[in-house]
Structures are given as structure tokens and as C-alpha cells.
Enzyme design. Structure first.
Site, PDB file in Angstrom:
ATOM      1  N   GLY A  15      37.281  32.499 -49.764  1.00  0.00           N
ATOM      2  CA  GLY A  15      36.074  32.755 -48.919  1.00  0.00           C
ATOM      3  C   GLY A  15      35.407  31.778 -47.991  1.00  0.00           C
ATOM      4  N   PHE A  18      39.542  30.448 -43.156  1.00  0.00           N
ATOM      5  CA  PHE A  18      39.136  31.014 -41.889  1.00  0.00           C
ATOM      6  C   PHE A  18      38.953  32.721 -41.901  1.00  0.00           C
ATOM      7  CE2 PHE A  18      41.892  33.159 -38.457  1.00  0.00           C
ATOM      8  CZ  PHE A  18      41.056  33.302 -37.357  1.00  0.00           C
ATOM      9  N   ASP A  40      36.253  29.591 -54.354  1.00  0.00           N
ATOM     10  CA  ASP A  40      37.083  28.924 -53.589  1.00  0.00           C
ATOM     11  C   ASP A  40      37.309  27.392 -54.072  1.00  0.00           C
ATOM     12  OD1 ASP A  40      37.701  29.383 -49.836  1.00  0.00           O
ATOM     13  OD2 ASP A  40      37.835  27.259 -51.014  1.00  0.00           O
ATOM     14  N   THR A 135      50.596  39.255 -45.338  1.00  0.00           N
ATOM     15  CA  THR A 135      51.157  38.803 -44.105  1.00  0.00           C
ATOM     16  C   THR A 135      52.193  39.733 -43.577  1.00  0.00           C
ATOM     17  OG1 THR A 135      51.777  36.978 -42.597  1.00  0.00           O
ATOM     18  CG2 THR A 135      52.225  36.952 -44.937  1.00  0.00           C
ATOM     19  N   ASP A 136      52.371  39.974 -42.280  1.00  0.00           N
ATOM     20  CA  ASP A 136      53.696  40.317 -41.602  1.00  0.00           C
ATOM     21  C   ASP A 136      54.765  39.487 -41.844  1.00  0.00           C
ATOM     22  OD1 ASP A 136      52.809  38.601 -39.682  1.00  0.00           O
ATOM     23  OD2 ASP A 136      52.854  39.955 -38.094  1.00  0.00           O
ATOM     24  N   GLU A 137      54.449  38.045 -42.037  1.00  0.00           N
ATOM     25  CA  GLU A 137      55.665  37.390 -42.180  1.00  0.00           C
ATOM     26  C   GLU A 137      56.730  37.484 -43.272  1.00  0.00           C
ATOM     27  OE1 GLU A 137      54.841  33.220 -41.535  1.00  0.00           O
ATOM     28  OE2 GLU A 137      53.385  33.420 -39.996  1.00  0.00           O
ATOM     29  N   TYR A 163      56.305  29.609 -47.077  1.00  0.00           N
ATOM     30  CA  TYR A 163      55.288  30.174 -47.001  1.00  0.00           C
ATOM     31  C   TYR A 163      55.329  31.785 -47.504  1.00  0.00           C
ATOM     32  CZ  TYR A 163      51.366  32.718 -44.784  1.00  0.00           C
ATOM     33  OH  TYR A 163      50.256  33.552 -44.722  1.00  0.00           O
ATOM     34  N   LYS A 167      54.230  34.389 -50.362  1.00  0.00           N
ATOM     35  CA  LYS A 167      53.505  35.454 -49.987  1.00  0.00           C
ATOM     36  C   LYS A 167      54.023  36.706 -50.382  1.00  0.00           C
ATOM     37  CE  LYS A 167      49.793  35.825 -48.430  1.00  0.00           C
ATOM     38  NZ  LYS A 167      48.654  35.900 -48.691  1.00  0.00           N
ATOM     39  N   ARG A 227      54.144  36.642 -30.903  1.00  0.00           N
ATOM     40  CA  ARG A 227      53.249  36.931 -32.143  1.00  0.00           C
ATOM     41  C   ARG A 227      52.389  37.969 -31.554  1.00  0.00           C
ATOM     42  NH1 ARG A 227      56.850  34.619 -34.208  1.00  0.00           N
ATOM     43  NH2 ARG A 227      56.552  32.580 -35.824  1.00  0.00           N
ATOM     44  N   HIS A 289      62.165  28.974 -37.628  1.00  0.00           N
ATOM     45  CA  HIS A 289      61.187  29.767 -36.892  1.00  0.00           C
ATOM     46  C   HIS A 289      61.572  31.165 -36.554  1.00  0.00           C
ATOM     47  CE1 HIS A 289      58.561  29.040 -32.917  1.00  0.00           C
ATOM     48  NE2 HIS A 289      57.975  29.733 -33.975  1.00  0.00           N
TER      49      HIS A 289
HETATM   50  P1  NAD Z   1      42.939  29.379 -44.614  1.00  0.00           P
HETATM   51  O1  NAD Z   1      44.148  28.224 -44.793  1.00  0.00           O
HETATM   52  O2  NAD Z   1      42.098  29.131 -43.554  1.00  0.00           O
HETATM   53  O3  NAD Z   1      41.964  29.713 -46.054  1.00  0.00           O
HETATM   54  C1  NAD Z   1      42.461  29.505 -47.265  1.00  0.00           C
HETATM   55  C2  NAD Z   1      41.518  29.605 -48.299  1.00  0.00           C
HETATM   56  O4  NAD Z   1      41.852  29.665 -49.614  1.00  0.00           O
HETATM   57  C3  NAD Z   1      40.685  28.186 -48.019  1.00  0.00           C
HETATM   58  O5  NAD Z   1      39.262  28.155 -48.142  1.00  0.00           O
HETATM   59  C4  NAD Z   1      41.120  27.581 -49.480  1.00  0.00           C
HETATM   60  O6  NAD Z   1      40.298  26.402 -50.162  1.00  0.00           O
HETATM   61  C5  NAD Z   1      41.243  28.616 -50.431  1.00  0.00           C
HETATM   62  N1  NAD Z   1      42.125  28.317 -51.563  1.00  0.00           N
HETATM   63  C6  NAD Z   1      43.499  28.117 -51.507  1.00  0.00           C
HETATM   64  N2  NAD Z   1      44.204  27.737 -52.505  1.00  0.00           N
HETATM   65  C7  NAD Z   1      43.194  28.070 -53.652  1.00  0.00           C
HETATM   66  C8  NAD Z   1      43.082  28.374 -54.923  1.00  0.00           C
HETATM   67  N3  NAD Z   1      44.297  27.841 -55.609  1.00  0.00           N
HETATM   68  N4  NAD Z   1      42.050  28.542 -55.596  1.00  0.00           N
HETATM   69  C9  NAD Z   1      41.137  29.090 -54.862  1.00  0.00           C
HETATM   70  N5  NAD Z   1      41.029  28.855 -53.390  1.00  0.00           N
HETATM   71  C10 NAD Z   1      42.089  28.535 -52.680  1.00  0.00           C
HETATM   72  O7  NAD Z   1      43.572  30.663 -44.505  1.00  0.00           O
HETATM   73  P2  NAD Z   1      43.414  31.925 -43.687  1.00  0.00           P
HETATM   74  O8  NAD Z   1      44.201  32.173 -42.408  1.00  0.00           O
HETATM   75  O9  NAD Z   1      41.987  32.341 -43.731  1.00  0.00           O
HETATM   76  O10 NAD Z   1      44.205  33.083 -44.518  1.00  0.00           O
HETATM   77  C11 NAD Z   1      43.686  33.798 -45.629  1.00  0.00           C
HETATM   78  C12 NAD Z   1      44.802  34.847 -46.251  1.00  0.00           C
HETATM   79  O11 NAD Z   1      45.111  35.827 -45.169  1.00  0.00           O
HETATM   80  C13 NAD Z   1      46.036  34.124 -46.558  1.00  0.00           C
HETATM   81  O12 NAD Z   1      46.253  34.872 -47.819  1.00  0.00           O
HETATM   82  C14 NAD Z   1      46.823  34.308 -45.638  1.00  0.00           C
HETATM   83  O13 NAD Z   1      48.390  34.169 -46.286  1.00  0.00           O
HETATM   84  C15 NAD Z   1      46.546  35.539 -45.032  1.00  0.00           C
HETATM   85  N6  NAD Z   1      46.986  35.926 -43.385  1.00  0.00           N
HETATM   86  C16 NAD Z   1      46.549  34.955 -42.733  1.00  0.00           C
HETATM   87  C17 NAD Z   1      46.804  35.278 -41.466  1.00  0.00           C
HETATM   88  C18 NAD Z   1      46.397  34.427 -40.180  1.00  0.00           C
HETATM   89  O14 NAD Z   1      47.010  34.669 -38.898  1.00  0.00           O
HETATM   90  N7  NAD Z   1      45.755  33.393 -40.468  1.00  0.00           N
HETATM   91  C19 NAD Z   1      47.305  36.618 -41.105  1.00  0.00           C
HETATM   92  C20 NAD Z   1      47.708  37.361 -42.144  1.00  0.00           C
HETATM   93  C21 NAD Z   1      47.605  37.027 -43.242  1.00  0.00           C
HETATM   94  O1  TDX Z   2      52.011  23.120 -32.795  1.00  0.00           O
HETATM   95  C1  TDX Z   2      52.513  24.274 -32.811  1.00  0.00           C
HETATM   96  N1  TDX Z   2      53.228  24.582 -31.791  1.00  0.00           N
HETATM   97  C2  TDX Z   2      53.833  26.071 -31.363  1.00  0.00           C
HETATM   98  O2  TDX Z   2      54.634  26.231 -30.843  1.00  0.00           O
HETATM   99  C3  TDX Z   2      52.099  25.414 -33.735  1.00  0.00           C
HETATM  100  C4  TDX Z   2      51.363  25.013 -34.762  1.00  0.00           C
HETATM  101  C5  TDX Z   2      52.714  26.469 -33.660  1.00  0.00           C
HETATM  102  N2  TDX Z   2      53.491  26.821 -32.457  1.00  0.00           N
HETATM  103  C6  TDX Z   2      54.092  28.150 -32.412  1.00  0.00           C
HETATM  104  C7  TDX Z   2      54.792  28.599 -33.945  1.00  0.00           C
HETATM  105  C8  TDX Z   2      54.665  30.126 -33.983  1.00  0.00           C
HETATM  106  O3  TDX Z   2      55.712  30.840 -33.153  1.00  0.00           O
HETATM  107  O4  TDX Z   2      53.033  29.170 -32.442  1.00  0.00           O
HETATM  108  C9  TDX Z   2      53.193  30.208 -33.168  1.00  0.00           C
HETATM  109  C10 TDX Z   2      51.942  30.429 -34.094  1.00  0.00           C
HETATM  110  O5  TDX Z   2      52.264  29.404 -34.827  1.00  0.00           O
HETATM  111  P1  TDX Z   2      50.868  29.358 -36.157  1.00  0.00           P
HETATM  112  O6  TDX Z   2      49.667  29.271 -35.626  1.00  0.00           O
HETATM  113  O7  TDX Z   2      51.414  28.240 -36.998  1.00  0.00           O
HETATM  114  O8  TDX Z   2      51.161  30.732 -36.842  1.00  0.00           O
HETATM  115  P2  TDX Z   2      52.309  31.409 -37.536  1.00  0.00           P
HETATM  116  O9  TDX Z   2      53.372  30.348 -38.339  1.00  0.00           O
HETATM  117  O10 TDX Z   2      52.840  32.579 -36.710  1.00  0.00           O
HETATM  118  O11 TDX Z   2      51.523  32.282 -38.791  1.00  0.00           O
HETATM  119  C11 TDX Z   2      50.314  32.647 -38.832  1.00  0.00           C
HETATM  120  O12 TDX Z   2      50.401  34.000 -38.766  1.00  0.00           O
HETATM  121  C12 TDX Z   2      50.436  34.730 -40.135  1.00  0.00           C
HETATM  122  C13 TDX Z   2      49.336  32.202 -40.094  1.00  0.00           C
HETATM  123  O13 TDX Z   2      49.340  30.791 -40.146  1.00  0.00           O
HETATM  124  C14 TDX Z   2      49.828  32.740 -41.253  1.00  0.00           C
HETATM  125  O14 TDX Z   2      48.836  32.424 -42.361  1.00  0.00           O
HETATM  126  C15 TDX Z   2      49.936  34.261 -41.279  1.00  0.00           C
HETATM  127  O15 TDX Z   2      50.396  34.735 -42.554  1.00  0.00           O
END
Ligand code: NAD
Ligand code: TDX
Length: 352
Positions: A15, A18, A40, A135-137, A163, A167, A227, A289
């Protein structure tokens, strides 16, 4: 519409990251009867400042600890009736540098949480509900020349990066606990989020904060990767609707219906910030990628009536850029210390 469940006390993991911090803040506001315990580990991306505004809130408790610590998780679960698991290593580029923390937190951590639920809530775990934030990834990559192709919940899992492989393993473990023990488990799979408090390793806050410092933005490869961008608070609302109204054992895809190439995204950021195209620095492509992610979120709409309402483009992007412009102290602190080493290793130049 399926029956709606009301929960009293959520264990939210991760929590302080992000999405988790946006979820905790939103749920405390949207559900006045709900308590939240946030577990966390405060890894590099976990930041207590992300929830500084709710510190001391009467329905909120923070516990510093790791989801791989089964004893601690069990103690916390005794008073909770649902888990929402955000805790994970979340950055693809870091998983390419070193996959091991991804296996520990994302795979082992999820298994420990699931087992702790069974230990606390009974063998079938039915005294509580477990939502795995995915995640959709996990679906792999779609072609850019076939816009009609979208990820549905029945698209086979085909992850490309360490990654997304970790997941996918977590999703499968969660589903296995449902099928084997009858646990009340649900999985969400969301597209790319953007909004306040995102760690500036992800493309939008990285590019915005680079530009605010007068630095170029490193665009991978030909910039044509696509994306599907969703505002983080829309994602939080979707997760809550799945938690309260979803069916056990089901997967729900969440998306913004908002596909953009990285080049289009970069141009939109440059326009909003009044910068020119000379600020783009083409760099080598990311290994493995994925070309395109695009979500079919029709199940969310049909079953739960959910649709994004905050993701209008480019307004949602402009509001987000405004947040980083208004919160320079937050990201300047985040970009200091160990972040500088990460940046240099990734991009070959020190972040100023
Ligand atoms: P983030 O990296 O900003 O946050 C992750 C949090 O988890 C941090 O606060 C970290 O301290 C905590 N954490 C990591 N490992 C831990 C552990 N072993 N025990 C307890 N806490 C731990 O990530 P985010 O972007 O907020 O993503 C959150 C979730 O959503 C992830 O599971 C990610 O796969 C998923 N997700 C993210 C996106 C995206 O676009 N960011 C999209 C789809 C799904
Ligand atoms: O420096 C960069 N330059 C660049 O061109 C970075 C960091 C990324 N990129 C590109 C790579 C991807 O095509 O931008 C796109 C987005 O990259 P990220 O922000 O790293 O996201 P992505 O890899 O798509 O994954 C994100 O979405 C799904 C989150 O990080 C994941 O946690 C989530 O599951």
C-alpha cells in the site's frame, strides 16, 4: 449483477507503492465503514510519503513487513476479512537486470499470503476473500498492425519478461488455491496505469521529471510500441468493484480503451510541457520488448457496470503532469540516493 459483499477490514499489501497508496486513500474515502491495514516492506518503490496525508487516520494502520513472512501475515489476517495483494516488484527493466527479487516477492510472496489465508480463515479459506492484483503483461504481446486483436480473459498466458513471468506464476497460484481448496480468490489484470505518486522509473513520471530538469527523454527502439493507458484511480475503483461484486475463481481484465504508441505519448507530454522534439533521445530497445498491449474490458462493464471515467486523453495526462509540477519536492527526494545509480546504469548518464 452478482451479489455485493461488504468487507469490514482489508489487508492491503504494497500500500505504500503507486497503485496501493491510491487504493488505500480512495477506499478510506469511498467506504466510510472500512478499516485498512497496510503491510509494506518499503522496498525502493515503497514510500511512506505517499500516504502522509492519511497518517493517523482512525481507520488506517501501517505495518512495515514482508509478505514472505507467513507468521506476521497470519497475525494480521486474524482480524481481516479480505486481502488485496498489490505487493510486488513491478518494473520490467529491473527484472531484466536481476529476476531474483521478482521470484521472491511476486511468486513466493503470493504463495505465502494464500497459505496464510488458509491457515487463518479455515482450510477452504472461505471466511475471507483474496484479490490478486495482476497485469495484462501476462498475456504477452499483440501485433500493432491488427488493431482488432485484444486480450480477453481467455487469452493464453504467454509472458515475455521475467517480471511478467513472475506475475503469471502468481496468478496461476492464486487460481490453483481456488480450484484445489475452494478458496474465494479473484484475479484482476490491468493495463498501464498513470497518475500521482508513480515511481519515476516508469515512462510517464520518468519523462515528465526529466523534462522538468531540462534533460532529454530516452525513447526505446522505434517508439512504435503501444500501451493502453488507464488513470490509477479508475483502476482502484475497478479493483474495489471486483472485490465487492466479482465471482470467486474469475479473472477480470481492466483497461482504459486508450491505446497510444510511445511516440504519440512522448509528443503529447512534450506538447503539454511546451518542449520541442529535440528533447527526445532515441536509445537502444528494451530486450524482449512487447510490441502492443490492448485490453478487452467488456466483462468488467457487463458484470460489474464498471467503465473508466477519469482517463479522458489528453486531460488525464495533463492533470497528471500538473501533479508532478506541483509536487517537485516529492519526486526530487525520490530521485536522489540509490535512484541516481539506477538511472546511470539504465541510461548511461547521471541524473542531475
Ligand atoms: P510499485 O512498485 O509502485 O509498488 C509496489 C509496493 O509493494 C511498494 O510499496 C513495495 O514496497 C511493496 N513491496 C514489494 N515487495 C514487497 C514484499 N515482499 N512485501 C511487502 N511489500 C512489498 O508498484 P505499482 O505500480 O503500484 O504496482 C502494484 C501492483 O499492481 C503490482 O502487483 C503490479 O504488478 C500491478 N500492476 C501495475 C500496473 C502499473 O501500470 N503500474 C499495471 C497493472 C498491474
Ligand atoms: O525509459 C523508458 N523509455 C521507453 O521508451 C521507459 C522506462 C519505458 N519506455 C517504454 C517501454 C514501454 O513500451 O515505455 C513503455 C512503458 O514502459 P513502462 O513505464 O516501463 O511500463 P511497462 O513496461 O509497459 O509496464 C507497466 O505496465 C504494466 C508497469 O511497469 C507494470 O508494472 C504493469 O504490470
Amino acid at each position: 449483477m452478482p451479489e455485493t459483499r461488504n468487507f469490514k477490514h482489508l489487508l492491503v499489501t504494497g500500500g505504500c507503492g503507486f497503485i496501493g497508496s491510491n487504493f488505500v486513500r480512495s477506499v478510506l474515502e469511498w467506504r466510510p465503514g472500512v478499516r485498512i491495514t497496510n503491510l509494506d516492506a518499503l522496498t525502493y518503490s515503497g514510500n511512506l510519503e505517499n500516504l502522509a496525508d492519511i497518517e493517523g487516520h482512525e481507520r488506517y494502520t501501517f505495518i512495515k513487513g514482508d509478505i514472505t513472512d507467513g507468521g506476521l501475515v497470519q497475525t494480521l489476517l486474524a482480524d481481516c476479512d479480505a486481502v488485496v495483494n498489490f505487493a510486488a516488484e513491478s518494473h520490467v527493466d529491473r527484472s531484466i537486470q536481476d529476476a531474483s527479487p521478482f521470484i521472491t516477492s511476486n511468486v513466493l510472496g503470493t504463495q505465502v499470503l494464500l497459505q496464510a489465508c488458509r491457515n487463518t480463515w479455515g482450510d477452504d479459506g472461505k471466511a475471507g476473500r483474496f484479490l490478486q492484483v495482476g497485469t495484462d503483461e501476462v498475456y504477452g504481446s499483440l501485433p500493432i498492425d491488427k488493431p482488432e486483436e485484444l486480450f480477453t480473459e481467455s487469452t493464453p498466458l504467454d509472458p515475455s519478461s521475467p517480471y511478467s513471468a513472475s506475475k503469471a506464476a502468481a496468478d496461476m497460484l492464486a487460481m490453483a488455491f481456488h480450484r484445489t481448496f475452494g478458496m474465494d480468490v479473484l484475479v484482476t489484470r490491468c493495463s498501464n496505469n498513470y497518475g500521482p505518486y508513480q515511481f519515476p522509473e516508469k515512462v510517464i513520471p520518468l519523462f515528465v521529471t526529466n523534462l522538468m530538469q531540462g534533460e532529454q527523454v530516452p525513447l526505446y527502439g522505434d517508439g512504435k510500441n503501444v500501451r493502453d493507458w488507464l488513470h490509477v484511480v479508475d483502476h482502484c475503483e475497478a479493483i474495489l468493484s471486483v472485490l465487492e461484486g466479482g465471482r470467486p475463481g474469475e479473472v477480470y481484465n481492466i483497461g482504459g480503451n486508450n491505446e497510444r504508441s510511445n511516440l504519440d505519448l512522448t509528443h503529447a507530454i512534450l506538447d503539454i510541457m511546451g518542449k520541442g522534439k529535440e528533447m527526445i533521445r532515441p536509445v537502444a530497445d528494451r530486450l524482449g520488448h512487447d510490441r502492443r498491449y490492448a485490453i478487452d474490458a467488456s466483462k468488467m462493464k457487463a458484470e460489474l457496470g464498471w467503465q473508466p471515467t477519469r482517463s479522458a486523453w489528453p486531460k488525464g495526462l495533463a492533470d497528471t503532469i500538473g501533479w508532478y509540477q506541483d509536487n517537485t519536492e516529492w519526486w526530487q527526494r525520490v530521485r536522489s540516493g540509490a535512484y541516481r545509480d539506477y538511472y546511470e546504469k539504465m541510461y548511461g548518464a547521471a541524473s542531475s
